[in-house]
Motif scaffolding. Sequence first.
Motif: not given
Length: 241
Positions: A208-220
């Motif tokens: 899975e490649f997601v656009d979210t930057l790691w500090p914004d990557f949430t548990a949800a």
Amino acid sequence: MSKQDKPAGAPRHVAVIMDGNGRWAQSRGRPRLFGHQAGARRVREIVEACPDCGVEYLTIFAFSTENWKRTQDEVAGLMSLFRIYITREARALRDNDVRVRFIGDRVRLDHKLQKLMDQLEAMTAHCEGTNLTIALNYGGRDEVARATKRLAEDVAAGRLDPADVGEETLPRYLDTCLLPDPDLVIRTSGEARISNFLLWQSAYSEYEFVDTLWPDFTAAEFARLTETFGRRERRYGAVPA
């Protein structure tokens, strides 16, 4: 949540390439190390989310063998951050029943950091909850090269017959010899490459490649990706029954 109650189809082992800390900081007009500090705080949230997601093993890519190419100030800041993280989080990890392991070549790391790593592994060795593996000074090619060297030494010493070497042999020499292969590999920040991470182990992993930057990557978001994994059909080269 007990292992018996884990969500149906949940990935047993999730590996994460935590990318985007520097860009996250720069977009806020802050130095790159500020982003790494924010990323370190995010790790705790994702570790704590693992039981509810049915994830038994979490492997995170903290520092690669290629990251030494970064500026001296950034590398020094990261090494300091690793020491702070281990010191600050050790008790919480143990109290939350998280077993910690480190993979990678420790030789180049400073002795104080190596000692802290050894202490954290020993402190959590009895834990039976989430298995957290931290890849520190890790590179997939370097790992395979080191494993191959150890295998060759066993052959030369007569401890291993070359005729017995097969596909199942090398994994016993890898840093991850005590871990199952990752079912799901997640990379944040919008980059679509694996960056020399778990090359042997991820041969049949889902990505899975997601656009979210790691500090914004949430548990949800982590939970959503693990749930999506459960709907995938993994055939390992075969055809549907």
